[in-house]
Design an enzyme around this catalytic site. Structure first.
Site, PDB file in Angstrom:
ATOM      1  N   TRP A  50     -15.561  17.509  15.882  1.00 55.37           N
ATOM      2  CA  TRP A  50     -14.840  17.027  14.710  1.00 55.37           C
ATOM      3  C   TRP A  50     -15.495  17.602  13.464  1.00 55.37           C
ATOM      4  O   TRP A  50     -16.713  17.501  13.301  1.00 55.37           O
ATOM      5  CB  TRP A  50     -14.887  15.492  14.647  1.00 55.37           C
ATOM      6  CG  TRP A  50     -13.913  14.835  15.568  1.00 55.37           C
ATOM      7  CD1 TRP A  50     -13.089  15.444  16.466  1.00 55.37           C
ATOM      8  CD2 TRP A  50     -13.679  13.432  15.683  1.00 55.37           C
ATOM      9  NE1 TRP A  50     -12.339  14.515  17.135  1.00 55.37           N
ATOM     10  CE2 TRP A  50     -12.683  13.257  16.678  1.00 55.37           C
ATOM     11  CE3 TRP A  50     -14.180  12.305  15.052  1.00 55.37           C
ATOM     12  CZ2 TRP A  50     -12.194  12.012  17.047  1.00 55.37           C
ATOM     13  CZ3 TRP A  50     -13.701  11.059  15.421  1.00 55.37           C
ATOM     14  CH2 TRP A  50     -12.708  10.919  16.408  1.00 55.37           C
TER      15      TRP A  50
ATOM     16  N   LYS B  62     -10.026  18.729  14.371  1.00 56.07           N
ATOM     17  CA  LYS B  62     -10.539  18.671  15.732  1.00 56.07           C
ATOM     18  C   LYS B  62     -10.529  20.077  16.319  1.00 56.07           C
ATOM     19  O   LYS B  62      -9.473  20.606  16.653  1.00 56.07           O
ATOM     20  CB  LYS B  62      -9.690  17.722  16.588  1.00 56.07           C
ATOM     21  CG  LYS B  62      -9.836  16.252  16.183  1.00 56.07           C
ATOM     22  CD  LYS B  62      -8.477  15.597  15.971  1.00 56.07           C
ATOM     23  CE  LYS B  62      -8.614  14.271  15.223  1.00 56.07           C
ATOM     24  NZ  LYS B  62      -7.563  14.084  14.205  1.00 56.07           N
TER      25      LYS B  62
ATOM     26  N   GLU C 237      -5.694  -3.382   3.649  1.00 55.56           N
ATOM     27  CA  GLU C 237      -5.431  -4.140   4.868  1.00 55.56           C
ATOM     28  C   GLU C 237      -6.555  -5.116   5.202  1.00 55.56           C
ATOM     29  O   GLU C 237      -6.388  -5.982   6.056  1.00 55.56           O
ATOM     30  CB  GLU C 237      -5.241  -3.167   6.054  1.00 55.56           C
ATOM     31  CG  GLU C 237      -3.892  -2.452   6.082  1.00 55.56           C
ATOM     32  CD  GLU C 237      -3.818  -1.243   5.151  1.00 55.56           C
ATOM     33  OE1 GLU C 237      -4.770  -1.016   4.362  1.00 55.56           O
ATOM     34  OE2 GLU C 237      -2.813  -0.524   5.210  1.00 55.56           O
TER      35      GLU C 237
ATOM     36  N   THR D 194       0.866  -1.172   0.000  1.00 53.44           N
ATOM     37  CA  THR D 194       0.000   0.000   0.000  1.00 53.44           C
ATOM     38  C   THR D 194       0.901   1.220   0.000  1.00 53.44           C
ATOM     39  O   THR D 194       1.981   1.216   0.580  1.00 53.44           O
ATOM     40  CB  THR D 194      -0.870   0.057   1.253  1.00 53.44           C
ATOM     41  OG1 THR D 194      -0.025   0.242   2.391  1.00 53.44           O
ATOM     42  CG2 THR D 194      -1.648  -1.235   1.433  1.00 53.44           C
TER      43      THR D 194
END
Lengths: 552, 552
Positions: free
Chosen positions: A450, A445, A335, A188
């Site tokens: 958020w 943040k 993954e 990756t």
């Protein structure tokens, strides 16, 4: 430890290991004469596929490959790739599917890092390998993959693939071994640092396949895959085994069409000529397909298209649906092998008009069977499934990479307390629907809230004068972080910070975003930094801002 | 030993065990409001099913059950059974599904042999247990299963199921443990000797389920199971987990209907009222359903029916098809969990009229994915797949019993050289279609040829004066064995040996059978010996013949 009764095998009992060879049994039993097609170059039956895999195993053995070795593959999407998906792991070796879009330096890095022993290379990548050959530290041999002729090369090739198969014996006695043996590996790429190698075992790929057969096949109303479908991948086979679907299709005995290079007009022609009914791709490719000249006079009715890789917008989904395509979304990553979520439409939803269905179809979907998926806050506590609250997606499933190759410390970052941390921020609605909001490292943040950089980019981009935009969080003494935007204007147009602020205020008024989501700083630039694969390079933007801040 | 690269888990990585609890995740995620129905008595949602399984786990724990213990179940097909399929193994205990059709002596034998700790018993079976209670050697407690009220019993019951669930907490934290832990056990009955216990692990049941989802779901044209199907089993839940389909349906979030006792008219009413679309049963039950009064005014169109357990004749299949049912056949046995083969229709076959399809639909089918199935001769050599040659069916699959409980020597007879010996004789056609011919112990070995006793019975039964028939092989000095037939005539009819010989001669003339297949001895009798479960007792017939031969 929980003390259960453990199963007792009788003398002579067979303890069936989950090996990739088991996936090859049924397809040819169901449909021995069904076809495997390689673009406009070659077609043969499942019966022949089976024989070619046996021949390939013998050819690899003759080339010196044994269990535990690694075989690298550099090819376009082809029947050869499908054959290697089976033959290489089936002899106990590891298949390294090399990302042919990486830079020569990255290809070199991954081939040395994976300790490749043998390389199967398509003619188109001979120049690349000739360039790096001197620096390959473990490679002992090359096999040439030619679509026609076999051009001369400076590489010491053992022969051409088809010739080696023709010379090899048609029967190979595939052995049993530990189901936890590594079957495949690939890398990756992040925005910085070296590529990281993920790896999957026989057991993991078998379980991923069995589960995907069920998940894709049992769909209400419009199953994504049935025995009479025709499958053509449009995500590369080097990337997460083309989402694992070639294994699924082979198990089911489905007609498979491998397109070689991805050229939109050729893809559309193949779709039409081979009567393709199921494909999967990323949204960018879907857009290219819909807008290419060949598409103008092609009927896409009933083409089932699974989208993944990045968010599918309502706009692109609507274009596809208007042309008759049945779009579905999936969520996963390198993954995760990759299957985690797929769109699930309930009976009542399927009875709605397609326009109404699209809102569900573009969402990331519902976790598939065997996947345990949660969202957690920064302290690791579970976040409510109310469709609003956001948290990092963490998962368990039987097919997640157990780490990164030769990098235990990076593996330990990926896994924490038995959960794989995806780095994605999502909300989950009360009915289980997962909606990915942002990458955790790109989320801003601010004052305990958020803010999704992706959502803010999407809102700013709605202003007609904006050509493109990137939003990142930069440090702020009072709020922790605050959003900062880079804006590229449409040619000939100029806007001021005030214009964007007024534009965003309407979304504050409608309750869409909070007022502190309006960037205090908006910079108008000529270009936005991108990574080698064309994604916005937010890490670099943040670094530039920090450097500039220090300089000021 | 083959030396492969074994997967390396990073620190913190989760090694996902295949446990039954994983099967419970997805159904309620897909369809939280979907229904579980218990005859005309109870209905609740998947959300409630999940909560009830947690409550049951707490109730079992309160009753003293812990991992490694065994819980026996004596019930009709019910929601309670489904809940036990999950809750009992999920706490690490073993579920013993007691065959309620066995004699009290056999029930007692199996309950002591399985070392049952706790017994869940329906009111209808209280008299049975009261009768044998004094001889139960390991049972420490009873839970009563009442459909209404809760009649008094001499058994020291801990309480009634629903009351115990109501008292129990709604959350249970199901632990992880070894996937090779025993999850279920039950007993198979032969014609003689004690019942034998087979057992299946969590891993085996998970793999059987994942594979069955795919196998039943991806069927060309008419998948047996889709998310919008309605499922009602008509093979008992004590027998091979109702062929494993309740696990499949729960994973998919499909509406499930449990009928309680099998009474044909009630089954047909439930089918109609609950809009059932998929069931499975043995041919005898299918016949009972088709001929019951309630069937006369019921439309069976589209009812998908999977047949197994014994051969489906063209006659019964034709009756079902004429009423609109879609019949499919499967092959498996208690020892195989049970799924081995299911009918597979290719596209061209599906386009034929139903009459033509029936010839394929009544065959045993093609081995499902992951099943390696062979036919071998007496020396263990593989027999040709030409549709003619016969051999014993031997199999490998990830879900076969590893032996018989506490009887290693019988397990070693079942397994030989890593293959499970089914005791069935079959041919396999060049396209992989398996056709079961006979049980190996019932096949007649004469002059080096094998004669199927089942086929001979089928041919003799075509004579209009024959009501029923049994064929066995009896020893013969010259030929090894020769066929002998017992025939029961239709009421008021009488035939001679000659009549049957002439009748069979036509099948000799047409090349269907060899001339030595005509029994030299045909006995006309009033009744044919049967086993406790209604099968022809060929072992007893052979013994009687031998005894008579010696006496003569």
């Amino acid at each position: 430890m929980v003390k259960t009764k453990i199963i007792t095998p009788a003398q002579g009992a067979y303890n069936y290991p989950l090996l990739i060879k088991s996936l090859l049994l049924s397809g040819q039993r169901y449909e021995a004469e069904q076809e495997i097609v390689y673009a406009d170059k070659l077609r043969f039956s499942y019966r022949t596929l089976n024989e070619r895999i046996h021949r390939l195993a013998n050819a690899l053995t003759a080339a010196g490959i044994k269990a535990g070795d690694t075989v690298a593959m550099l090819d376009w999407d082809s029947h050869r790739y499908l054959e290697c998906f089976f033959a290489v792991p089936m002899i106990g070796a590891v298949l390294h599917t090399v990302n042919i879009r990486m830079s020569p330096e990255q290809v070199l890095y991954t081939m040395n890092h994976a300790e490749d022993d043998l390389v199967l290379v398509h003619d188109d990548f001979l120049p690349l390998l000739e360039q790096i050959q001197g620096e390959l530290t473990t490679v002992k041999g090359f096999i040439q993959l030619s679509d026609e002729g076999a051009p001369a090369t400076a590489l010491p090739v053992l022969g051409e693939y088809e010739q080696l198969l023709a010379q090899a014996a048609a029967i190979y006695d595939f052995p049993d071994f530990d189901e936890n043996s590594v079957a495949t590996t690939f890398y990756t790429t992040g925005t910085t640092g070296n590529p990281k190698g993920v790896y999957f075992s026989h057991r993991q790929l078998v379980l991923h396949t069995l589960n995907a057969v069920g998940t894709l096949g049992v769909y209400q109303g419009a199953p994504l895959l049935r025995s009479d479908d025709v499958y053509m991948p449009i995500t590369p086979m080097f990337h997460v085994h083309a989402w694992g679907v070639p294994y699924v299709a082979t198990l089911m005995g489905i007609k498979q069409v491998y397109p070689g290079r991805y050229e939109p007009n050729s893809l559309v022609r193949l779709y039409r000529e081979e009567k393709v009914t199921f494909s999967h791709c990323v949204p960018t490719i879907l857009q290219m397909i819909l807008s290419c000249p060949e598409a103008a006079h092609t009927d896409f009715s009933g083409w089932k298209m699974l989208l993944g890789g990045s968010a599918l917008t309502l706009g692109v989904a609507g274009q596809a649906a208007a042309r008759g395509m049945l779009v579905h979304s999936g969520y996963g990553m390198s993954e995760t092998c990759p299957l985690l979520c797929v769109t699930y439409l309930r009976t009542a939803e399927l009875q709605q008009p397609m326009d109404a269905q699209l809102a569900v179809r573009i969402k990331t979907g519902v976790p598939v069977p065997m996947v345990d998926l949660r969202i957690i806050d920064a302290s690791g506590n579970r976040v409510a499934h109310d469709g609003v609250a956001q948290g990092e997606v963490v998962v368990r499933a039987p097919w997640l990479t157990q780490g990164y190759l030769h990098e235990p410390e990076k593996g330990a970052e990926l896994w924490e307390d038995g959960w794989l941390h995806t780095g994605d921020i999502a909300s989950i609605d009360p009915r289980g629907g997962v909606e990915i909001k942002d990458r955790i490292k790109d989320v801003i943040k601010t004052g305990g809230e958020w803010i999704s950089s992706l959502e803010l980019e999407s809102l700013i981009s709605k202003h007609p004068a904006v050509a493109s935009v990137a939003v990142v969080g930069i440090p702020d003494d009072q709020w922790g972080e605050r959003p900062m935007a880079l804006v590229v204007c449409q040619p000939g147009q100029a806007v001021e910070q005030k214009t964007i602020e007024v534009h965003l205020q309407q979304f504050v008024d409608s309750g869409h975003i909070n007022k502190w989501a309006i960037p205090k700083q908006i910079k108008f630039v000529a270009d936005i930094p991108k990574t080698s694969v064309g994604k916005i390079n937010k890490k670099l933007i943040r670094e530039n801002e920090l450097a500039q801040g220090r300089a000021e």
